[in-house]
Motif scaffolding. Structure first.
Motif, PDB file in Angstrom:
ATOM      1  N   ASP A 460       0.865  -1.170   0.000  1.00 36.37           N
ATOM      2  CA  ASP A 460       0.000   0.000   0.000  1.00 36.37           C
ATOM      3  C   ASP A 460       0.906   1.226   0.000  1.00 36.37           C
ATOM      4  N   SER A 462       2.390   2.631   2.244  1.00 38.10           N
ATOM      5  CA  SER A 462       3.486   2.575   3.219  1.00 38.10           C
ATOM      6  C   SER A 462       4.731   1.878   2.698  1.00 38.10           C
ATOM      7  N   ASP A 463       4.579   1.022   1.674  1.00 45.24           N
ATOM      8  CA  ASP A 463       5.741   0.213   1.290  1.00 45.24           C
ATOM      9  C   ASP A 463       5.909   0.007  -0.212  1.00 45.24           C
TER      10      ASP A 463
END
Length: 531
Positions: A460, A462-463
């Protein structure tokens, strides 16, 4: 080509003389990724003026839409991004100050499309020469690549606190090996906010990738507004995890200004559960919900509406129609579809072919050429439209068979170029060769390029970047750099790739360490260049 000012002609003549005298530059000194087609450099240093100017003497390009101006502004911002440039360049001799850049573009239009000329020549002076660098390109998109290359040559000097241009003079002639150099992102398995997609586009431009394959919808969610059928995005995860068509147009425009096409995908007839949230009649039944109902005319009206809306926003030559992993058991076990199959004299496999070919005809009617996953070729390749590009993902040998059949191919074999396979190291990405066992030049030309795929099950906002980079960069060099210049031993490029990975970090892109495999973290304290 137009008349050049006298100073430009003098510049070029003197530059050629200087290059001949300085051909001793070593390839390992060149910290540019992907490696250009041809590079020569010297051993002298120039310093960038604080008032670095853009000129366009001799250019046919008016830049009415501001693509070059914006690209130049981004180039200057990149140079100043990592450190505050607060030194005094005036203490250096004027002949050592790099005061500007003259960009000569030889075509007038700025249309971005498949096969656009992306070549460029970059000439950077030494202190003995006029202190303007020169870019010459057929199109503005070649010029944007030249700016990316120049941004990697320049470096911040911690002593003088200004930007150095080391190892001058430089002469670089460059062009891509393949016209299609893609990265897939998947916004169905996890929603990716628009700013994250824009960040991915920025990072693609740094590595000279030129196609964002947007796998927009799938079984899990349908996040995109379709004005013709507004209930489709009822299949989004939530009301806030959606894209308006204006969002999509903004993404396309943002990418185009960076030389990147957007390839939109609707995957049919499988991977389509989310479609029926808003329109349940698209499901075979409430209990058996995909693939889409092949017997229902409404199914194809919806596909036509989607592609009609797409054609107003997604201007790339191709649209991706999916066609993979189709489990037809719902068609067999749903009474009204089973009855329809008997009436049509079709079995399930023939219905799969019927669906794919009908979707192709709809896309063709909207002016698109077609991309389909390889299962369509494996099952009924001879029936596909000649305007089909077969997207290889399952295994080896497929590209070879596709081009023998006279169709075009994109290579994304999952054992080497799937970024969600976290156990695949960057070395395998680098060594994966799209033309394996394809010897005839006429067939090699049918492999239009390749694509690394960032499927979204475990990524998502975040990564996503640390899963894409630096492994996507390894594939990017395979797709850009001439085959003869690609390293057969990956240890020969490790240092240069580490340098590029650290450059991405300095530009705010969360690229993972080389040594950590897919999406890893640093093992222990150490320099960025050693991780």
């Amino acid at each position: 080509m137009g008349r050049f000012p006298l100073w430009v002609l003098v510049f070029v003549l003197v530059f050629v003389k200087m290059v001949v005298a300085t051909r001793g530059g070593n390839a390992e000194d060149v910290k540019v990724w992907p490696l250009p087609y041809s590079v020569c450099h010297g051993q002298k240093k120039m310093y960038m003026s604080g008032d670095f100017k853009l000129l366009s003497h001799g250019s046919k390009f008016s830049d009415a839409s501001g693509i070059l101006k914006d690209g130049f502004a981004r180039f200057v911002d990149l140079l100043k991004l990592a450190h505050a440039v607060d030194g005094n360049v005036s203490k250096y001799d004027n002949s050592s100050i790099f005061v500007g850049l003259n960009v000569v573009i030889l075509t007038q239009h700025d249309e971005l499309q498949y096969g656009v000329d992306e070549s460029y020549k970059l000439l950077v002076p030494s202190p003995e020469m006029p202190a303007y660098a020169q870019i010459e390109a057929q199109t503005v998109y070649g010029a944007l690549h030249a700016l990316q290359t120049l941004s990697q040559i320049c470096q911040f000097n911690f002593k003088s606190r200004i930007i150095d241009v080391p190892m001058t003079p430089w002469t670089i002639s460059d062009k891509p090996r393949f016209p299609f150099r893609g990265l897939l992102i998947d916004t169905s398995r996890h929603y990716q906010p628009v700013p994250v997609i824009k960040s991915v586009i920025d990072s693609m431009a740094y590595a000279k990738l030129n196609v964002l394959h947007w796998h927009i919808v799938d079984t899990q969610s349908f996040p995109l507004e379709i004005p013709s059928y507004p209930k489709l995005w009822d299949g989004a995860y939530s009301v806030s995890e959606r894209y308006t068509m204006t969002d999509a147009a903004e993404i396309v425009s943002y990418a185009q200004k960076r030389g990147i096409n957007v390839l939109a995908e609707i995957d049919v007839p499988g991977h389509a559960f989310s479609w029926g949230v808003g329109y349940p009649s698209l499901w075979p039944s409430k209990d058996c919900q995909q693939p889409l109902d092949v017997s229902n005319d409404f199914t194809f009206k919806v596909i036509d509406g989607i592609l009609s809306d797409f054609s107003k926003v997604f201007k790339f030559k191709f649209v991706h129609l999916g066609g993979d992993e189709v489990n037809t058991s719902c068609w067999r076990t749903t009474s009204h579809i089973s009855k329809w199959l008997k009436q049509q004299g079709m079995n399930e496999s023939e219905a799969y072919q019927y669906f794919v070919l009908k979707a192709q005809k709809i896309a063709l009617s909207h002016g698109y050429e077609l991309v389909n996953w390889e299962e369509t070729f494996n099952n009924f390749g001879k029936k596909l439209s000649p305007k089909t590009v077969v997207h290889n993902w399952l295994g080896s040998g497929v590209a070879e068979n596709v081009v023998k059949a006279g169709l075009r191919c994109i290579v994304s074999n999952q054992d080497k170029w799937y970024l969600d396979h976290l156990d695949t190291p960057w070395q395998q990405f680098y060594l994966n060769e799209p033309l394996t066992n394809i010897k005839e030049s006429s067939q090699q030309k049918l492999v239009i390029g390749g694509e690394v795929c960032m499927w979204g099950e475990t990524v998502d906002a975040s990564d996503i970047q640390q899963t894409i980079w630096p492994r996507a960069a390894a594939a990017a060099e395979r797709l850009w750099t001439p085959y003869g210049k690609l390293a057969k031993d990956t240890t020969l490029v490790t240092g240069r790739l580490a340098h590029f990975r650290c450059l991405l970090n300095q530009r705010g892109i969360a690229a993972a360490p080389l040594a950590a495999g897919g999406r890893g973290t640093p093992y222990e304290p150490d320099s960025c260049y050693k991780q």
